[in-house]
Design a protein around this motif. Sequence first.
Motif, PDB file in Angstrom:
ATOM      1  N   PHE A 170       0.869  -1.174   0.000  1.00  0.00           N
ATOM      2  CA  PHE A 170       0.000   0.000   0.000  1.00  0.00           C
ATOM      3  C   PHE A 170       0.906   1.224   0.000  1.00  0.00           C
TER       4      PHE A 170
ATOM      5  N   LEU B  56       1.203   5.034   0.050  1.00  0.00           N
ATOM      6  CA  LEU B  56       0.647   6.366   0.283  1.00  0.00           C
ATOM      7  C   LEU B  56       1.760   7.344   0.667  1.00  0.00           C
ATOM      8  N   SER B  57       2.627   6.963   1.601  1.00  0.00           N
ATOM      9  CA  SER B  57       3.643   7.888   2.144  1.00  0.00           C
ATOM     10  C   SER B  57       4.648   8.304   1.079  1.00  0.00           C
TER      11      SER B  57
ATOM     12  N   GLY C  44       3.816  12.448   4.701  1.00  0.00           N
ATOM     13  CA  GLY C  44       3.645  11.318   5.617  1.00  0.00           C
ATOM     14  C   GLY C  44       2.308  11.464   6.311  1.00  0.00           C
ATOM     15  N   SER C  45       2.316  12.233   7.413  1.00  0.00           N
ATOM     16  CA  SER C  45       1.055  12.488   8.127  1.00  0.00           C
ATOM     17  C   SER C  45       0.107  13.319   7.262  1.00  0.00           C
TER      18      SER C  45
ATOM     19  N   ALA D 218      -1.256  13.498   4.400  1.00  0.00           N
ATOM     20  CA  ALA D 218      -1.424  12.624   3.238  1.00  0.00           C
ATOM     21  C   ALA D 218      -2.112  13.292   2.056  1.00  0.00           C
TER      22      ALA D 218
ATOM     23  N   LYS E 152     -10.294   9.252  -0.370  1.00  0.00           N
ATOM     24  CA  LYS E 152     -11.296   8.556   0.467  1.00  0.00           C
ATOM     25  C   LYS E 152     -10.930   7.076   0.544  1.00  0.00           C
TER      26      LYS E 152
ATOM     27  N   MET F 171      -8.221   6.669   3.082  1.00  0.00           N
ATOM     28  CA  MET F 171      -8.701   6.886   4.456  1.00  0.00           C
ATOM     29  C   MET F 171      -9.553   5.709   4.933  1.00  0.00           C
TER      30      MET F 171
ATOM     31  N   LEU G 183      -7.304   2.738   5.527  1.00  0.00           N
ATOM     32  CA  LEU G 183      -6.465   2.902   6.727  1.00  0.00           C
ATOM     33  C   LEU G 183      -7.262   2.716   8.012  1.00  0.00           C
ATOM     34  N   GLU G 184      -8.545   3.019   7.979  1.00  0.00           N
ATOM     35  CA  GLU G 184      -9.362   2.843   9.187  1.00  0.00           C
ATOM     36  C   GLU G 184      -9.311   1.394   9.673  1.00  0.00           C
TER      37      GLU G 184
ATOM     38  N   ARG H 159      -5.735   0.400  10.864  1.00  0.00           N
ATOM     39  CA  ARG H 159      -5.374   0.845  12.223  1.00  0.00           C
ATOM     40  C   ARG H 159      -5.801  -0.187  13.266  1.00  0.00           C
TER      41      ARG H 159
ATOM     42  N   TYR I 139       3.587   3.980  12.166  1.00  0.00           N
ATOM     43  CA  TYR I 139       2.958   3.688  10.859  1.00  0.00           C
ATOM     44  C   TYR I 139       1.427   3.598  10.955  1.00  0.00           C
ATOM     45  N   GLU I 140       0.840   3.692   9.768  1.00  0.00           N
ATOM     46  CA  GLU I 140      -0.624   3.780   9.591  1.00  0.00           C
ATOM     47  C   GLU I 140      -1.214   4.912  10.447  1.00  0.00           C
TER      48      GLU I 140
ATOM     49  N   MET J 265      -5.639  13.327  16.481  1.00  0.00           N
ATOM     50  CA  MET J 265      -6.356  14.261  15.604  1.00  0.00           C
ATOM     51  C   MET J 265      -7.706  13.640  15.182  1.00  0.00           C
ATOM     52  N   VAL J 266      -7.665  12.385  14.768  1.00  0.00           N
ATOM     53  CA  VAL J 266      -8.902  11.713  14.329  1.00  0.00           C
ATOM     54  C   VAL J 266      -9.883  11.620  15.502  1.00  0.00           C
TER      55      VAL J 266
ATOM     56  N   ARG K 123     -11.325  15.058  16.519  1.00  0.00           N
ATOM     57  CA  ARG K 123     -12.339  15.521  15.549  1.00  0.00           C
ATOM     58  C   ARG K 123     -13.661  14.781  15.756  1.00  0.00           C
TER      59      ARG K 123
HETATM   60  N1  CAA Z   1     -13.215   8.199   5.791  1.00  0.00           N
HETATM   61  C1  CAA Z   1     -13.705   8.807   4.702  1.00  0.00           C
HETATM   62  N2  CAA Z   1     -13.309  10.046   4.331  1.00  0.00           N
HETATM   63  C2  CAA Z   1     -12.402  10.656   5.094  1.00  0.00           C
HETATM   64  C3  CAA Z   1     -11.857  10.077   6.247  1.00  0.00           C
HETATM   65  C4  CAA Z   1     -12.319   8.783   6.590  1.00  0.00           C
HETATM   66  N3  CAA Z   1     -11.857   8.148   7.663  1.00  0.00           N
HETATM   67  N4  CAA Z   1     -10.965  10.922   6.805  1.00  0.00           N
HETATM   68  C5  CAA Z   1     -10.961  12.011   6.021  1.00  0.00           C
HETATM   69  N5  CAA Z   1     -11.822  11.826   4.999  1.00  0.00           N
HETATM   70  C6  CAA Z   1     -12.141  12.768   3.938  1.00  0.00           C
HETATM   71  C7  CAA Z   1     -12.820  14.024   4.513  1.00  0.00           C
HETATM   72  O1  CAA Z   1     -14.195  13.836   4.654  1.00  0.00           O
HETATM   73  C8  CAA Z   1     -12.458  15.046   3.469  1.00  0.00           C
HETATM   74  O2  CAA Z   1     -13.315  14.882   2.354  1.00  0.00           O
HETATM   75  P1  CAA Z   1     -14.339  16.050   1.906  1.00  0.00           P
HETATM   76  O3  CAA Z   1     -13.504  17.264   1.620  1.00  0.00           O
HETATM   77  O4  CAA Z   1     -15.028  15.482   0.713  1.00  0.00           O
HETATM   78  O5  CAA Z   1     -15.249  16.259   3.083  1.00  0.00           O
HETATM   79  C9  CAA Z   1     -11.093  14.608   2.999  1.00  0.00           C
HETATM   80  O6  CAA Z   1     -10.966  13.236   3.314  1.00  0.00           O
HETATM   81  C10 CAA Z   1      -9.977  15.384   3.626  1.00  0.00           C
HETATM   82  O7  CAA Z   1     -10.082  15.199   5.002  1.00  0.00           O
HETATM   83  P2  CAA Z   1      -9.509  16.221   6.036  1.00  0.00           P
HETATM   84  O8  CAA Z   1      -9.930  17.615   5.681  1.00  0.00           O
HETATM   85  O9  CAA Z   1      -9.876  15.716   7.386  1.00  0.00           O
HETATM   86  O10 CAA Z   1      -7.950  16.104   5.743  1.00  0.00           O
HETATM   87  P3  CAA Z   1      -6.755  16.495   6.671  1.00  0.00           P
HETATM   88  O11 CAA Z   1      -5.612  16.689   5.770  1.00  0.00           O
HETATM   89  O12 CAA Z   1      -7.127  17.576   7.610  1.00  0.00           O
HETATM   90  O13 CAA Z   1      -6.550  15.201   7.592  1.00  0.00           O
HETATM   91  C11 CAA Z   1      -5.728  13.012   8.009  1.00  0.00           C
HETATM   92  C12 CAA Z   1      -6.566  13.898   7.126  1.00  0.00           C
HETATM   93  C13 CAA Z   1      -6.674  12.258   8.945  1.00  0.00           C
HETATM   94  C14 CAA Z   1      -4.695  13.707   8.821  1.00  0.00           C
HETATM   95  C15 CAA Z   1      -5.072  12.074   6.993  1.00  0.00           C
HETATM   96  O14 CAA Z   1      -4.205  12.811   6.159  1.00  0.00           O
HETATM   97  C16 CAA Z   1      -4.315  10.953   7.633  1.00  0.00           C
HETATM   98  O15 CAA Z   1      -4.911   9.967   8.068  1.00  0.00           O
HETATM   99  N6  CAA Z   1      -2.956  11.045   7.653  1.00  0.00           N
HETATM  100  C17 CAA Z   1      -2.131   9.960   8.097  1.00  0.00           C
HETATM  101  C18 CAA Z   1      -1.734   9.123   6.931  1.00  0.00           C
HETATM  102  C19 CAA Z   1      -1.357   7.735   7.329  1.00  0.00           C
HETATM  103  O16 CAA Z   1      -1.980   7.104   8.157  1.00  0.00           O
HETATM  104  N7  CAA Z   1      -0.320   7.226   6.675  1.00  0.00           N
HETATM  105  C20 CAA Z   1       0.067   5.889   6.885  1.00  0.00           C
HETATM  106  C21 CAA Z   1       0.784   5.367   5.695  1.00  0.00           C
HETATM  107  S1  CAA Z   1       0.327   3.739   5.279  1.00  0.00           S
HETATM  108  C22 CAA Z   1       1.311   2.737   6.182  1.00  0.00           C
HETATM  109  O17 CAA Z   1       1.934   3.092   7.139  1.00  0.00           O
HETATM  110  C23 CAA Z   1       1.254   1.344   5.726  1.00  0.00           C
HETATM  111  C24 CAA Z   1       2.416   0.506   6.110  1.00  0.00           C
HETATM  112  O18 CAA Z   1       3.361   0.418   5.385  1.00  0.00           O
HETATM  113  C25 CAA Z   1       2.347  -0.336   7.319  1.00  0.00           C
END
Ligand code: CAA
Length: 379
Positions: free
Chosen positions: A123, A125-126, A131-132, A134, A233, A236, A239-240, A243, A362-363, A371-372, A375
Motif C-alpha cells: 500500500f 501512500l507515504s 507522511g502524516s 497525506a 477517500k 482513508m 487505513l481505518e 489501524r 505507521y498507519e 487528531m482523528v 475531531r
Molecule cells: N473516511 C472517509 N473520508 C475521510 C476520512 C475517513 N476516515 N478521513 C478524512 N476523509 C475525507 C474528509 O471527509 C475530506 O473529504 P471532503 O472534503 O469530501 O469532506 C477529505 O478526506 C480530507 O479530510 P480532512 O480535511 O480531514 O484532511 P486532513 O488533511 O485535515 O486530515 C488526516 C486527514 C486524517 C490527517 C489524513 O491525512 C491521515 O490519516 N494522515 C495519516 C496518513 C497515514 O496514516 N499514513 C500511513 C501510511 S500507510 C502505512 O503506514 C502502511 C504501512 O506500510 C504499514
Amino acid sequence: MLFQLSEEQLMIQQAARDFAQNELRPGVIERDEHQKFPAEQVKKLGELGFLGMMVSEKFGGSGLDAVSYVLVMEELSKVDASASVVVSVNNSLVCYGLEAYGSEFQKEKYLKPLASGQQIGAFCLSEPEAGSDATSQQTTAEDKGDYYLLNGTKNWITNGSTASTYLVIAQTHPDLKHKGINAFIVEKGMEGFTIGPKENKMGIRGSDTHSLMFNDVKVPKENRIGEDGFGFKFAMKTLEGGRIGIAAQALGIAAGAYELALAYSKQRKSFGKPISEHQAIAFKLADMATQIEAARMLVYKAAWLKDQGLPYTLAGSMAKLFASKVAMDVTVEAVQVHGGYGFVKEYHVERLMRDAKITQIYEGTSEIQQMVISREILR
Ligand code: CAA
C-alpha cells in the motif's frame, strides 16, 4: 454483553498461536539481526488462509470476521512483528481495499492471488514530503486517455520488494487538492517502476521496507480504483481498518513481552526467592497485565464494531493510540524485569521493545490518531 469468543474464533486463535511458536519463533532473532524477510513463513501463512482472512471465499479468501483477524494478529505479533506486519498490510490495506472498492475485473485479476496468499501486496501512500499530511501527494498520475502516466516517489513501503501488486495513491488534478487524488493498481515489472534499497530499520527489521520510484509508468485506465477523484477517500477508508490491525499488532507485542517477563520472573531468583515474589516486580507485572487487558478490550471492540457494520473510525484510532502506547510501556518494563538479560538478544524482549516503536508511527502516528479522535468527539 458477551465477552466470549466463539468455538471457531478460539480454534483460529490456537492455530495462530501454534504457528507463531512452531514456525516463527525459531529463527526470529537471526531474521531480525540480518534483516531477513520471513519468506517461507509468509508462504505458509498464505496456505493457512491468514493473508486474505476477511475476503470472501469467492475471491480466494477465508471469509472470516475482523475479530478472528485481530486474534491472529495478536498471536503472531507476540513472536514476530516483522511477519505480522505482512499479514496486516495484505489483509487490511490491500485485500480489504480491493474487495470493498475494486471492480470485478480488479478482483478477479488482482484480489484472488493476493487473498489466497499466492502473492503479496503493498500500500503506497507515504512520500518523502507527505507522511502524516497525506493530502499533499506529490506523485502525479496524468490522464492520457486509455492510461495514466505515473511519476513520483513513495517512501517507507512495507513489502516494497516482495510484493507483486502495489496500490499507489497519486494526484491527478492538483487544483482539486484531495478531491483530485486517485488510487491505482501497479504491477511489479511495469516499465519505469523501480525499487530503491531496503531501509535499515530499528525494529521490524525482517520486514521489507523500501522507497519506490515511478518514472513515466503507464498504468492502464482499468487499474484505477473507483471513480475519478476517489483515491483519498479510498486511502482513508482502507487505513481505518488497517489501524485496527496495527492496534492488534501492538497488543500482541505487549502481550508477548509480558508473557516472557512473567515466566522469567518465576524462575529467576534474587535475595533467596523468585523475583516475582518481590513486590517491586509483582506490581510491575500487575500493571502490565492491566494495561494489556485494557488494550485488548479496545482492539476487540473496534474489530467487533467493524463486523457489525457499525462505524469504527473512533474505536479503531482509540485502539491504535492506546495499544501502541501500551506496547511501548510494557516492552520497556519487560526489559527491566529481565535486568541485564533483557538487554541481550537471546531473551527476545529487547527486540519486542524495538518493534513496539513502529506501532506509534505507521498507519498514522499517535498524533494523527489524536487528531482523528478529537475531531470525532468534538464533531
Ligand atoms: N473516511 C472517509 N473520508 C475521510 C476520512 C475517513 N476516515 N478521513 C478524512 N476523509 C475525507 C474528509 O471527509 C475530506 O473529504 P471532503 O472534503 O469530501 O469532506 C477529505 O478526506 C480530507 O479530510 P480532512 O480535511 O480531514 O484532511 P486532513 O488533511 O485535515 O486530515 C488526516 C486527514 C486524517 C490527517 C489524513 O491525512 C491521515 O490519516 N494522515 C495519516 C496518513 C497515514 O496514516 N499514513 C500511513 C501510511 S500507510 C502505512 O503506514 C502502511 C504501512 O506500510 C504499514
